[in-house]
Design an enzyme around this catalytic site. Sequence first.
Site, short mmCIF file in Angstrom:
data_model
loop_
_atom_site.label_atom_id
_atom_site.label_comp_id
_atom_site.label_asym_id
_atom_site.label_seq_id
_atom_site.Cartn_x
_atom_site.Cartn_y
_atom_site.Cartn_z
N ALA A 139 0.81 -1.22 0.00
CA ALA A 139 0.00 0.00 0.00
C ALA A 139 0.84 1.27 0.00
O ALA A 139 0.30 2.37 0.09
CB ALA A 139 -0.93 -0.01 1.21
N ASN A 220 4.47 -11.10 3.80
CA ASN A 220 3.70 -10.02 3.20
C ASN A 220 4.64 -9.03 2.52
O ASN A 220 5.61 -8.57 3.12
CB ASN A 220 2.85 -9.30 4.25
CG ASN A 220 1.72 -10.16 4.77
OD1 ASN A 220 1.70 -10.55 5.94
ND2 ASN A 220 0.77 -10.48 3.92
N ASP A 249 -3.03 -10.95 12.92
CA ASP A 249 -4.45 -10.62 12.87
C ASP A 249 -5.29 -11.74 12.28
O ASP A 249 -6.52 -11.64 12.23
CB ASP A 249 -4.68 -9.32 12.09
CG ASP A 249 -4.33 -9.43 10.61
OD1 ASP A 249 -3.67 -10.42 10.22
OD2 ASP A 249 -4.69 -8.51 9.85
N HIS A 252 -3.78 -11.24 7.43
CA HIS A 252 -2.56 -11.11 6.64
C HIS A 252 -1.91 -12.48 6.45
O HIS A 252 -1.36 -12.78 5.39
CB HIS A 252 -1.56 -10.18 7.33
CG HIS A 252 -1.85 -8.72 7.15
ND1 HIS A 252 -2.83 -8.07 7.86
CD2 HIS A 252 -1.27 -7.79 6.34
CE1 HIS A 252 -2.85 -6.78 7.50
NE2 HIS A 252 -1.91 -6.59 6.58
N ASP A 274 0.77 -4.41 12.60
CA ASP A 274 0.77 -3.52 11.44
C ASP A 274 -0.52 -2.70 11.44
O ASP A 274 -1.12 -2.44 10.40
CB ASP A 274 0.92 -4.30 10.13
CG ASP A 274 1.30 -3.40 8.95
OD1 ASP A 274 1.72 -2.26 9.18
OD2 ASP A 274 1.15 -3.85 7.80
#
Length: 385
Positions: A139, A220, A249, A252, A274
């Site tokens: 992102a 990731n 989480d 991810h 994150d």
Amino acid sequence: MRLRAARALIAGAFVGPVVLEVDGGRIVRIRPATGEEDVDHDVVDGVLSAGMLDLQVNGSFGVDVAAADAEGWRTLLGGLAERGVTGVEPTVITAPLPDTVAALERIGRARDAFAGESVARVLGAHLEGPFLAPARKGAHRAEHMLAPEPAHLDTLLARPAAREALRTITLAPELPGAIEATRRLTGEGYVVAVGHSDATAAQVHAAGDAGATMTTHVFNAQRPLSPREPGVPGAVLTDDRFFVGTIIDGRHLDPSVVSLVLASAGRRTVGVTDAIVTAGTDAGEWLDFGGQPVANDPHGLGRRRDGTIAGAGIVLDEGVRRMIAAGLDPAAVLAACTENAARSLGRTDVGHIAEGATADLVQWDAAWHPSRVWIGGRALTPTAR
């Protein structure tokens, strides 16, 4: 203060019953409990751990660390503490270099302003960009990415307040000048993390030779593990010089992948969120993050409007619950968020239940919610958020 716990996380395992004696904000003695002690608090059910340390927090509760004012910092650091996160590395993502330097300076001011208060401690800033690989940008905004060449490092570190606030820097080791930058940064005492990288395993090991010791959100935004090229994950999972930052989480990474990380890296596994500005907010509420809008999806993932994952929309205690609910070992999960995280920073004064350590502590109830938190031996009562 004397605190008795039926079970406490010490050196990676649940032990007990034990009594902790706290004086001057530190744990001064740990001894077996007999049940006859006169104590100030008794943890009969649940577990006592050190306060959690989240080493990758871009924001939470609607606050972006790159632009937070004093009120925003109080909301962020107070909210994290209520959820059992007693130490944090505020994380700044890719931006123009002058903006990055200004954000580091603000983080340093926040660290000083809130030192001694019953809120999460600022452990130093984590700079995630601009020295990243555009091919693995996630992102991040590629137009602001730079190679870690000496002139750019000089600009980053020129101002004393920014230089002193910085603790961890993520970079892609395959970039021109990255190995030399890693030697320079680690030589000056910073933690260098491999992340947002298309590096081969050989390039990752070269970064380790130059002093890199951390991984930013394994699996990731990095070259994946494959049968004949281990990529970034294969390199760091098998190289004992690297701690392995792992987003817990449950979105991810599937919990089964987190289990594989724990099996491979063991006590080098560092649980992080994150988290971004959407953590602790309602799904569908659009907020600005890095100059672009983000919102939580129904699963607690922060996403851009095009669906790109921008970060986690949860706080670390929720990650602990999700991993334990998925069947992972509670002691290993909690250790990843406390002791392992502290060791990755070379810290023995936080993240541990140990004699001499700061008395930042969390009492977990049977459902793995923080029911009481102590900051430097001072109790605060978590509130529902």
